[in-house]
Every structure is written in structure tokens, then in C-alpha cells.
Design a protein around this motif. Structure first.
Motif, PDB file in Angstrom:
ATOM      1  N   CYS A   1     -37.846  13.600 -18.948  1.00  0.00           N
ATOM      2  CA  CYS A   1     -37.008  14.366 -19.876  1.00  0.00           C
ATOM      3  C   CYS A   1     -36.170  13.419 -20.742  1.00  0.00           C
ATOM      4  O   CYS A   1     -35.885  12.287 -20.352  1.00  0.00           O
ATOM      5  CB  CYS A   1     -36.105  15.342 -19.122  1.00  0.00           C
ATOM      6  N   PRO A   2     -35.775  13.886 -21.927  1.00  0.00           N
ATOM      7  CA  PRO A   2     -34.966  13.040 -22.817  1.00  0.00           C
ATOM      8  C   PRO A   2     -33.639  12.587 -22.200  1.00  0.00           C
ATOM      9  O   PRO A   2     -33.206  11.465 -22.439  1.00  0.00           O
ATOM     10  CB  PRO A   2     -34.709  13.944 -24.027  1.00  0.00           C
ATOM     11  N   HIS A   3     -33.004  13.423 -21.418  1.00  0.00           N
ATOM     12  CA  HIS A   3     -31.727  13.057 -20.806  1.00  0.00           C
ATOM     13  C   HIS A   3     -31.871  11.805 -19.938  1.00  0.00           C
ATOM     14  O   HIS A   3     -31.049  10.892 -20.024  1.00  0.00           O
ATOM     15  CB  HIS A   3     -31.182  14.231 -19.982  1.00  0.00           C
ATOM     16  N   HIS A   4     -32.901  11.769 -19.119  1.00  0.00           N
ATOM     17  CA  HIS A   4     -33.101  10.604 -18.254  1.00  0.00           C
ATOM     18  C   HIS A   4     -33.573   9.392 -19.061  1.00  0.00           C
ATOM     19  O   HIS A   4     -33.081   8.277 -18.855  1.00  0.00           O
ATOM     20  CB  HIS A   4     -34.100  10.907 -17.138  1.00  0.00           C
ATOM     21  N   ILE A   5     -34.499   9.611 -19.960  1.00  0.00           N
ATOM     22  CA  ILE A   5     -35.064   8.490 -20.726  1.00  0.00           C
ATOM     23  C   ILE A   5     -34.026   7.808 -21.608  1.00  0.00           C
ATOM     24  O   ILE A   5     -33.900   6.586 -21.607  1.00  0.00           O
ATOM     25  CB  ILE A   5     -36.259   8.961 -21.577  1.00  0.00           C
ATOM     26  N   HIS A   6     -33.258   8.598 -22.365  1.00  0.00           N
ATOM     27  CA  HIS A   6     -32.332   8.017 -23.341  1.00  0.00           C
ATOM     28  C   HIS A   6     -30.986   7.606 -22.753  1.00  0.00           C
ATOM     29  O   HIS A   6     -30.314   6.737 -23.295  1.00  0.00           O
ATOM     30  CB  HIS A   6     -32.118   8.983 -24.507  1.00  0.00           C
ATOM     31  N   ARG A   7     -30.612   8.216 -21.627  1.00  0.00           N
ATOM     32  CA  ARG A   7     -29.312   7.898 -21.030  1.00  0.00           C
ATOM     33  C   ARG A   7     -29.430   7.179 -19.697  1.00  0.00           C
ATOM     34  O   ARG A   7     -28.420   6.797 -19.121  1.00  0.00           O
ATOM     35  CB  ARG A   7     -28.503   9.177 -20.848  1.00  0.00           C
ATOM     36  N   ASN A   8     -30.661   7.067 -19.184  1.00  0.00           N
ATOM     37  CA  ASN A   8     -30.893   6.514 -17.856  1.00  0.00           C
ATOM     38  C   ASN A   8     -29.981   7.198 -16.838  1.00  0.00           C
ATOM     39  O   ASN A   8     -29.377   6.570 -15.978  1.00  0.00           O
ATOM     40  CB  ASN A   8     -30.698   5.003 -17.821  1.00  0.00           C
ATOM     41  N   ALA A   9     -29.898   8.525 -16.989  1.00  0.00           N
ATOM     42  CA  ALA A   9     -29.001   9.319 -16.155  1.00  0.00           C
ATOM     43  C   ALA A   9     -29.787  10.203 -15.202  1.00  0.00           C
ATOM     44  O   ALA A   9     -30.907  10.606 -15.488  1.00  0.00           O
ATOM     45  CB  ALA A   9     -28.103  10.173 -17.041  1.00  0.00           C
ATOM     46  N   PHE A  10     -29.177  10.504 -14.085  1.00  0.00           N
ATOM     47  CA  PHE A  10     -29.740  11.450 -13.113  1.00  0.00           C
ATOM     48  C   PHE A  10     -29.672  12.825 -13.764  1.00  0.00           C
ATOM     49  O   PHE A  10     -28.589  13.325 -14.073  1.00  0.00           O
ATOM     50  CB  PHE A  10     -28.903  11.409 -11.837  1.00  0.00           C
ATOM     51  N   CYS A  11     -30.827  13.448 -13.994  1.00  0.00           N
ATOM     52  CA  CYS A  11     -30.886  14.692 -14.759  1.00  0.00           C
ATOM     53  C   CYS A  11     -30.992  15.917 -13.850  1.00  0.00           C
ATOM     54  O   CYS A  11     -31.171  15.804 -12.642  1.00  0.00           O
ATOM     55  CB  CYS A  11     -32.080  14.658 -15.709  1.00  0.00           C
ATOM     56  N   LYS A  12     -30.917  17.096 -14.470  1.00  0.00           N
ATOM     57  CA  LYS A  12     -30.991  18.344 -13.716  1.00  0.00           C
ATOM     58  C   LYS A  12     -32.357  18.534 -13.056  1.00  0.00           C
ATOM     59  O   LYS A  12     -32.453  19.163 -12.010  1.00  0.00           O
ATOM     60  CB  LYS A  12     -30.669  19.540 -14.613  1.00  0.00           C
ATOM     61  N   HIS A  13     -33.408  17.963 -13.637  1.00  0.00           N
ATOM     62  CA  HIS A  13     -34.745  18.085 -13.042  1.00  0.00           C
ATOM     63  C   HIS A  13     -34.824  17.286 -11.742  1.00  0.00           C
ATOM     64  O   HIS A  13     -35.384  17.747 -10.745  1.00  0.00           O
ATOM     65  CB  HIS A  13     -35.818  17.609 -14.038  1.00  0.00           C
ATOM     66  N   MET A  14     -34.243  16.093 -11.765  1.00  0.00           N
ATOM     67  CA  MET A  14     -34.190  15.267 -10.560  1.00  0.00           C
ATOM     68  C   MET A  14     -33.311  15.934  -9.507  1.00  0.00           C
ATOM     69  O   MET A  14     -33.662  15.958  -8.325  1.00  0.00           O
ATOM     70  CB  MET A  14     -33.685  13.861 -10.897  1.00  0.00           C
ATOM     71  N   ALA A  15     -32.194  16.517  -9.947  1.00  0.00           N
ATOM     72  CA  ALA A  15     -31.303  17.209  -9.011  1.00  0.00           C
ATOM     73  C   ALA A  15     -31.998  18.419  -8.402  1.00  0.00           C
ATOM     74  O   ALA A  15     -31.858  18.686  -7.204  1.00  0.00           O
ATOM     75  CB  ALA A  15     -30.015  17.626  -9.720  1.00  0.00           C
ATOM     76  N   ALA A  16     -32.778  19.151  -9.205  1.00  0.00           N
ATOM     77  CA  ALA A  16     -33.496  20.322  -8.694  1.00  0.00           C
ATOM     78  C   ALA A  16     -34.536  19.912  -7.659  1.00  0.00           C
ATOM     79  O   ALA A  16     -34.694  20.570  -6.625  1.00  0.00           O
ATOM     80  CB  ALA A  16     -34.156  21.077  -9.843  1.00  0.00           C
ATOM     81  N   VAL A  17     -35.241  18.806  -7.910  1.00  0.00           N
ATOM     82  CA  VAL A  17     -36.218  18.301  -6.937  1.00  0.00           C
ATOM     83  C   VAL A  17     -35.506  17.882  -5.656  1.00  0.00           C
ATOM     84  O   VAL A  17     -35.930  18.238  -4.554  1.00  0.00           O
ATOM     85  CB  VAL A  17     -37.033  17.119  -7.527  1.00  0.00           C
ATOM     86  N   GLU A  18     -34.422  17.149  -5.794  1.00  0.00           N
ATOM     87  CA  GLU A  18     -33.661  16.698  -4.623  1.00  0.00           C
ATOM     88  C   GLU A  18     -33.186  17.890  -3.794  1.00  0.00           C
ATOM     89  O   GLU A  18     -33.316  17.899  -2.568  1.00  0.00           O
ATOM     90  CB  GLU A  18     -32.475  15.853  -5.071  1.00  0.00           C
ATOM     91  N   ASN A  19     -32.660  18.914  -4.456  1.00  0.00           N
ATOM     92  CA  ASN A  19     -32.183  20.105  -3.745  1.00  0.00           C
ATOM     93  C   ASN A  19     -33.331  20.808  -3.017  1.00  0.00           C
ATOM     94  O   ASN A  19     -33.171  21.243  -1.875  1.00  0.00           O
ATOM     95  CB  ASN A  19     -31.509  21.080  -4.719  1.00  0.00           C
ATOM     96  N   ALA A  20     -34.487  20.934  -3.676  1.00  0.00           N
ATOM     97  CA  ALA A  20     -35.632  21.622  -3.072  1.00  0.00           C
ATOM     98  C   ALA A  20     -36.199  20.834  -1.897  1.00  0.00           C
ATOM     99  O   ALA A  20     -36.645  21.415  -0.907  1.00  0.00           O
ATOM    100  CB  ALA A  20     -36.711  21.863  -4.124  1.00  0.00           C
ATOM    101  N   ILE A  21     -36.166  19.516  -1.986  1.00  0.00           N
ATOM    102  CA  ILE A  21     -36.630  18.678  -0.864  1.00  0.00           C
ATOM    103  C   ILE A  21     -35.648  18.794   0.302  1.00  0.00           C
ATOM    104  O   ILE A  21     -36.051  18.966   1.448  1.00  0.00           O
ATOM    105  CB  ILE A  21     -36.788  17.206  -1.305  1.00  0.00           C
TER     106      ILE A  21
END
Length: 124
Positions: free
Chosen positions: A60-80
Motif C-alpha cells: 500500500c502507498p502508506h507503507h511504501i512512501h512512509r515506511n510506516a506500519f499500515c492498517k493492512h499490516m495491523a489487520a493481518v496482525e490482529n487476525a493472526i
């Protein structure tokens, strides 16, 4: 879990928006934000390190351009973490016999549950 810490906004959005997950390969997940009118335009790939099982990146652009932990990564982490997602499914899972297998009574022809789960292929 990950080297990057999820900021509060990413965590809140991951908890309030609807996401679906497809495991494309072990540690490679397509995350779709189903909260949008056109979810297919909001699909990103999250990768997880197969040794440490830490979240590594998102397309996603948020992670690529900001090198930030994004909502998609957080959603995966929560589901795991809550056990609803297995990012590293075992290859042996497809070999197990389904509970409703009836192959024995079909003279060598596979039953539908075995075909559907990938345990057995239909003959040509």
C-alpha cells in the motif's frame, strides 16, 4: 510482532474497517479492504517473514512512501493473534481425509468432498 510499531490510527482503522484475507503462499497475503465501494481497488499484499513470523512489508502507498506500519499490516496482525488467520498453512492440510469422505464406496472414483478440498483430483 513487527519491527515497525502500529500507530494508534492504523490500529483503530484495522479494527473498525472490514478486511478479507487470501493466503497466496505461506507468508504472502492479499488483504482486501471490503469497506470501500470498490474493494478490488483496495487490495494490497502483506508479507511475513517465514522464520521470525514478523510482518515485513505491505504494497500500500502508506507503507511504501512512509515506511510506516499500515492498517493492512495491523489487520493481518490482529487476525493472526486472534487465531482467525493462518498465514503459514501446512501443505499437509490438503492430504487429510474430510469427515464426510465416501471414496470407499465409489469404486475408485473420488467423492466430492475429497475433490473440493484438493485431496484427490477427478480422473480425466
Amino acid at each position: 510482532m513487527a519491527a515497525l510499531e502500529a500507530d494508534e490510527t492504523a490500529q483503530k482503522r484495522a479494527q473498525t474497517e472490514q478486511f478479507s484475507f487470501d493466503v497466496d503462499a505461506p507468508g504472502l497475503l492479499t488483504v482486501t479492504n471490503e469497506s470501500h465501494d470498490k474493494p478490488e481497488a483496495h487490495q494490497y499484499v502483506v508479507t511475513i517473514d517465514d522464520v521470525t513470523e514478523e510482518l515485513m512489508a505491505c504494497t500500500c502507498p502508506h507503507h511504501i512512501h512512509r515506511n510506516a506500519f499500515c492498517k493492512h499490516m495491523a489487520a493481518v496482525e490482529n487476525a493472526i493473534d486472534d487465531g482467525t488467520l493462518d498465514a503459514f498453512p501446512s501443505e499437509d492440510d490438503d492430504e487429510t481425509e474430510p469427515d464426510n469422505c465416501d471414496c470407499e464406496g465409489l469404486n475408485g472414483f473420488p467423492c466430492w468432498p475429497c475433490v473440493r478440498t484438493g485431496r484427490t483430483e477427478l480422473p480425466n
